[in-house]
Structure formats: C-alpha cells, structure tokens
Design a protein around this motif. Sequence first.
Motif, PDB file in Angstrom:
ATOM      1  N   LEU A  64       3.704   5.972   2.565  1.00 22.48           N
ATOM      2  CA  LEU A  64       3.888   4.747   3.328  1.00 22.48           C
ATOM      3  C   LEU A  64       5.275   4.748   3.943  1.00 22.48           C
ATOM      4  O   LEU A  64       6.219   5.269   3.350  1.00 22.48           O
ATOM      5  CB  LEU A  64       3.735   3.526   2.411  1.00 22.48           C
ATOM      6  CG  LEU A  64       2.364   3.316   1.795  1.00 22.48           C
ATOM      7  CD1 LEU A  64       2.421   2.153   0.815  1.00 22.48           C
ATOM      8  CD2 LEU A  64       1.330   3.046   2.862  1.00 22.48           C
ATOM      9  N   THR A  94       7.582  -0.651   4.910  1.00 22.66           N
ATOM     10  CA  THR A  94       6.480  -1.433   4.345  1.00 22.66           C
ATOM     11  C   THR A  94       6.533  -1.485   2.829  1.00 22.66           C
ATOM     12  O   THR A  94       5.708  -2.144   2.207  1.00 22.66           O
ATOM     13  CB  THR A  94       5.124  -0.850   4.775  1.00 22.66           C
ATOM     14  OG1 THR A  94       5.013   0.492   4.283  1.00 22.66           O
ATOM     15  CG2 THR A  94       4.972  -0.878   6.283  1.00 22.66           C
ATOM     16  N   HIS A  95       7.496  -0.814   2.217  1.00 23.22           N
ATOM     17  CA  HIS A  95       7.599  -0.776   0.763  1.00 23.22           C
ATOM     18  C   HIS A  95       8.133  -2.095   0.240  1.00 23.22           C
ATOM     19  O   HIS A  95       8.981  -2.734   0.861  1.00 23.22           O
ATOM     20  CB  HIS A  95       8.529   0.368   0.345  1.00 23.22           C
ATOM     21  CG  HIS A  95       8.664   0.527  -1.126  1.00 23.22           C
ATOM     22  ND1 HIS A  95       7.675   1.060  -1.895  1.00 23.22           N
ATOM     23  CD2 HIS A  95       9.684   0.223  -1.961  1.00 23.22           C
ATOM     24  CE1 HIS A  95       8.062   1.087  -3.154  1.00 23.22           C
ATOM     25  NE2 HIS A  95       9.281   0.587  -3.218  1.00 23.22           N
TER      26      HIS A  95
END
Length: 125
Positions: free
Chosen positions: A50, A54-55
Amino acid sequence: WGLYANMLAQLLSQISSHVIIHYHRKTIMAARESQDDDWGISRPSSVARLPLRTHSFVLDYEASTERAHIKKGTNWFFAMFQASFLLLVICGCSLPSFSIETFGIVGLAIESGQQFQEAKTSYSV
C-alpha cells in the motif's frame, strides 16, 4: 577538478550501493525460499503493498486504539513544494547570482582587452 572528482566519487558510491543492495535482497530472498522449502513453510506469494500515504499509524503504544492518518491536503502541498523548488532551481541557474568587478591597473588592462567595456563579470549558480 577536486569538486568534480568528489561528485564523481559520490555518484559511483551511490550507484554501487544500489547494486549491492539489489543483489543482497535477491540473495536473501533465494535463501528464504530455500529455507521455507526445507522446513515446509508456505508464505503468501505476493504481499500487497500500500502507498505510505494510505497507511494508518498507531499512536503512543501497541495497545493503543488511536490511529493517525495523513491529511488529504498533504499530497497537494508536497506537489506544490516540488514545483516551487523546481522553479527556484531554474531561476537560480538562469539569473545572475553574483558579479566580480576588477579595479585598478588590472581592471584597466582587462577593459583595454574588451574594447574598454566594464571589467565586470556576472555569474549564476
């Protein structure tokens, strides 16, 4: 010549370190697969990666339920920062940053060699 030699050495060091890290990772991956085959361990074939933006990051400690996310405007800010940096680099390379003017007898000698134009030289970074 010294600055160019230093820059060349840094560039060669950077390239060689990337090559070394690539082959190190390749070797570790082969060893891990061989060890997994010997021990009968099965790992997932592909791990979904990812983007870091977006973590969700854990706050404080592992047992915490609080999470931190990157704000949505951060991507636009980073893009604008890069664009302004590029613009400033282009301006710094094209516009004169400083000039050297020679006075005295040496200045007169330089001016006489330049059809009596001003003994001033402008430079840009």
